[in-house]
Scaffold this motif. Sequence first.
Motif, mmCIF file in Angstrom:
data_model
loop_
_atom_site.group_PDB
_atom_site.id
_atom_site.type_symbol
_atom_site.label_atom_id
_atom_site.label_comp_id
_atom_site.label_asym_id
_atom_site.label_seq_id
_atom_site.Cartn_x
_atom_site.Cartn_y
_atom_site.Cartn_z
ATOM 1 N N MET A 1 0.844 -1.204 0.000
ATOM 2 C CA MET A 1 0.000 0.000 0.000
ATOM 3 C C MET A 1 0.879 1.254 0.000
ATOM 4 O O MET A 1 1.849 1.342 0.744
ATOM 5 N N ARG A 3 1.184 5.207 0.837
ATOM 6 C CA ARG A 3 0.559 6.203 1.723
ATOM 7 C C ARG A 3 1.164 7.570 1.424
ATOM 8 O O ARG A 3 2.378 7.757 1.496
ATOM 9 N N ARG A 227 -4.458 6.542 1.068
ATOM 10 C CA ARG A 227 -4.029 5.148 1.090
ATOM 11 C C ARG A 227 -4.391 4.527 -0.257
ATOM 12 O O ARG A 227 -5.561 4.491 -0.634
ATOM 13 N N ILE A 228 -3.383 4.051 -0.976
ATOM 14 C CA ILE A 228 -3.581 3.612 -2.353
ATOM 15 C C ILE A 228 -3.120 2.178 -2.530
ATOM 16 O O ILE A 228 -1.988 1.825 -2.192
ATOM 17 N N LYS A 229 -4.018 1.352 -3.044
ATOM 18 C CA LYS A 229 -3.696 -0.021 -3.440
ATOM 19 C C LYS A 229 -4.106 -0.184 -4.898
ATOM 20 O O LYS A 229 -5.298 -0.184 -5.210
ATOM 21 N N GLY A 230 -3.121 -0.303 -5.767
ATOM 22 C CA GLY A 230 -3.437 -0.382 -7.187
ATOM 23 C C GLY A 230 -4.128 0.882 -7.627
ATOM 24 O O GLY A 230 -3.563 1.967 -7.559
ATOM 25 N N GLU A 232 -7.166 1.648 -6.278
ATOM 26 C CA GLU A 232 -8.125 1.944 -5.214
ATOM 27 C C GLU A 232 -7.550 3.011 -4.292
ATOM 28 O O GLU A 232 -6.389 2.936 -3.884
#
Length: 241
Positions: A1, A3, A227-230, A232
């Motif tokens: 993730m 941040r 907060r970034i996942k891919g 998202e």
Amino acid sequence: MIRLFHVSDVHFGAEDRDAIAWFDAAVHAEQPDAIIMTGDLTMRAKGDEFAAASAWLEGLQRPVTVEVGNHDLPLFNLFARLFRPYRRYLKLESMIEKPLEIAGVHVVPLKTTTRFQLRNWSKGSVSDGSLKRALAGVAAVDRAGLTIVACHHPLIEAGTQATARTHGGRDALAALAAAGADVVLSGHVHDPFDRTHREGDRTIRLIGAGTLSCRTRASRAGFNELRIKGRELEVVHRVMD
């Protein structure tokens, strides 16, 4: 993730020292991947204010990109405003409008301040040249990741007490969305917001940060954690107690 900390409107010269200490503690304890500062580092663009701002940003010891806010241009010195508006920014030169790439997350700068306009100079304006540079930056990144545009003024109004009334903002937003931008970060209004905007067949997220100055409005001092996942994105508005 990934941040990211999104902070804005610190206004050195009218800063809230407790809020800055609180933000500094969060940065040093949590070590975000980068910090996006969306303008108004200073209150009156004075040399001592820029010196304090420069020392503060360097002390964070994280990758930083900085947008120029309307308070960062000389207000009372008309010659300096028109011909040497960024002279006192020189110590921050490496951070100003700096594109960032963090593990597939791309941050592209967009300047929304103007040296002169026939209305309140605090309001935003997107020039053809600024938009062209931002669109080129968006076009150059990998569309598989998340593309974030960082500017000082909200491109359209966000329902906050303060307004931006950004000239060319709506057209710029449409062009950025069409080019593939996913998110626009801004400051200026001193209150956080998070809106989803539909532009043609695309959706773009509009996110505003609050302030770390004494010039609060509806919200207490705070900043945004991204907060970034891919592709998202979760946004946490963090507010100082």
